[in-house]
Design an enzyme around this catalytic site. Structure first.
Site, mmCIF file in Angstrom:
data_model
loop_
_atom_site.group_PDB
_atom_site.id
_atom_site.type_symbol
_atom_site.label_atom_id
_atom_site.label_comp_id
_atom_site.label_asym_id
_atom_site.label_seq_id
_atom_site.Cartn_x
_atom_site.Cartn_y
_atom_site.Cartn_z
ATOM 1 N N TYR A 150 0.841 -1.202 0.000
ATOM 2 C CA TYR A 150 0.000 0.000 0.000
ATOM 3 C C TYR A 150 0.877 1.253 0.000
ATOM 4 O O TYR A 150 0.733 2.128 -0.849
ATOM 5 C CB TYR A 150 -0.905 -0.040 1.224
ATOM 6 C CG TYR A 150 -1.901 1.089 1.323
ATOM 7 C CD1 TYR A 150 -3.046 1.108 0.522
ATOM 8 C CD2 TYR A 150 -1.724 2.132 2.232
ATOM 9 C CE1 TYR A 150 -3.977 2.138 0.622
ATOM 10 C CE2 TYR A 150 -2.647 3.154 2.341
ATOM 11 C CZ TYR A 150 -3.775 3.153 1.542
ATOM 12 O OH TYR A 150 -4.694 4.170 1.654
ATOM 13 N N SER A 194 -14.552 1.823 12.523
ATOM 14 C CA SER A 194 -15.672 0.912 12.263
ATOM 15 C C SER A 194 -15.582 -0.315 13.184
ATOM 16 O O SER A 194 -16.595 -0.761 13.741
ATOM 17 C CB SER A 194 -15.716 0.508 10.790
ATOM 18 O OG SER A 194 -14.429 0.204 10.317
#
Ligand code: NAD
Ligand code: UDP
Ligand code: UDP
Length: 321
Positions: A150, A194
């Protein structure tokens, strides 16, 4: 004389994801035509279901690692899984998405002479030795670790953006986005906000990685999208990279405690091993965004969490038979 039409045809890659779907909403509200391109790896049709009948909205299933031939005026390149568990699931595909995806979208922008925006990330700073992070800091990134697909993919994408700018005079806008949260994050997305909210609402243990002393700065989605639009609207002298994030800095433990307080949950904190290369601190210096965009976040963490909790509460309620 032809009528002046301010309506732009705008491509959003990763448009069915968390941030992309909010961007679709805002651009449609402004009267533009939106082409949403997504391969639904982490995004869902559900995120844009309310737009499917909109006359100025179009949804296309496509993987940005393959060439794309469409006609648009602007491109927002957001396609890329953003959560560590998702981008580490198929790391080779993650690098391909960032690098081949950037090449294809830059090639498209070059052919069309379109303005192009890149969703870069605070991860380009790695585990930063400079705090808060300024855009001139080159970062401290492990090139061979589990986060590298990433981090290095996004760094290479920035390189490509600046080389297309220098070599082909492309109009580029590179935003370095710091942790952002809000409604439409995937409940199993694995990111901290989340995770903690879903765990608290279900009365499950809150999983703190390490001792929870690492810090992050959390920006609410609506604030971030406003920053995107302002950056895209700047003249050619503004290319970025420009930090977009909320400078409020919290330890992960503080976040857990705040989520417990706001949900009134009886969940307990549990401490699990810290994943490797997990950055110890992160906080944006947003002086450039304040100066060039007149932008700064307005939603405080507590306020944004209340709205995000309400979203997940409804979502989980609908899932329970
Ligand atoms: P997300 O996972 O919800 O959205 C990413 C979207 O890209 C998904 O809809 C996914 O299906 C799509 N996608 C992935 N690979 C693709 C491919 N090869 N072709 C086409 N579509 C593809 O994540 P998000 O939080 O909305 O992130 C959006 C962008 O912002 C990403 O580029 C991410 O790296 C960047 N970003 C986000 C944050 C954050 O905190 N949310 C922070 C820094 C950077
Ligand atoms: N590309 C694309 N859509 C276009 C134009 C180009 O997907 O409308 C892709 C193209 O397939 C190429 C990449 O973008 O692989 C880079 O294009 P560029 O013109 O910069 O390089 P070249 O085609 O010369 O390799
Ligand atoms: N984290 C945590 N518990 C979780 C998920 C994440 O303690 O259930 C930590 C994680 O180790 C990191 C921080 O929260 O230090 C932010 O993680 P996230 O995956 O949201 O984003 P990133 O690490 O990319 O900033």
């Amino acid at each position: 004389m032809r009528n002046y039409n301010p309506t732009q045809r705008i491509l959003i890659t990763g448009g069915a994801g968390f941030l992309g779907s909010h961007l679709c909403d805002r651009l449609l509200e402004q009267g533009h035509d939106v082409l949403c391109v997504d391969n639904f790896f982490t995004g869902t049709k559900q995120n844009v279901a309310h737009l499917l009948d909109h006359p100025r909205f179009e949804l296309m299933r496509h993987d940005v690692t393959f060439p794309l031939f469409v006609e648009v005026d602007q491109i927002y390149n957001l396609a890329c899984p953003a959560s560590p568990i998702h981008y580490q699931h198929d790391p080779v595909q993650t690098t391909k998405t960032s690098v081949h995806g950037a090449i294809n979208m830059l090639g498209l922008a070059k052919r069309l002479r379109a303005k192009i925006f890149q969703a870069s990330t605070s991860e380009v700073y790695g585990d930063p030795a400079v705090h808060p992070q300024v855009e001139s800091y080159w970062g401290n990134v492990n090139p061979i670790g589990i986060r590298s697909c990433y981090d290095e993919g996004k760094r290479c994408a920035e390189t490509l953006f600046f080389d297309y700018h220098r070599q082909h005079a492309l109009r580029i806008k590179v935003a370095r986005i710091f942790n952002t949260y809000g409604p439409r994050m995937h409940p199993n997305d694995g990111r901290v906000v989340s995770n903690f909210i879903v765990q608290a609402l279900k009365g499950e243990d809150i999983t703190i990685f390490g001792q929870g002393q690492q810090t992050r700065s959390f920006c609410y989605a609506s604030d971030l999208i406003e920053g995107f639009l302002r950056l895209m609207a700047t003249g050619p002298e503004v290319t970025g990279p420009i930090n977009l994030g909320n400078p409020g800095e919290f330890t992960i433990r503080q976040l857990a405690e705040l989520v417990i307080e706001l949900t009134g949950s009886k969940s307990k904190l549990v401490f699990l091993p810290l994943p490797s290369d997990d950055p110890m601190q992160r906080k944006p210096d947003i002086t450039l965004a304040q100066t060039h965009l007149g932008w700064e976040p307005v939603v405080q963490l507590r306020q944004g969490l209340v709205q995000t909790i309400a979203y997940f509460d409804k979502l989980l309620g609908a899932e329970t038979p």
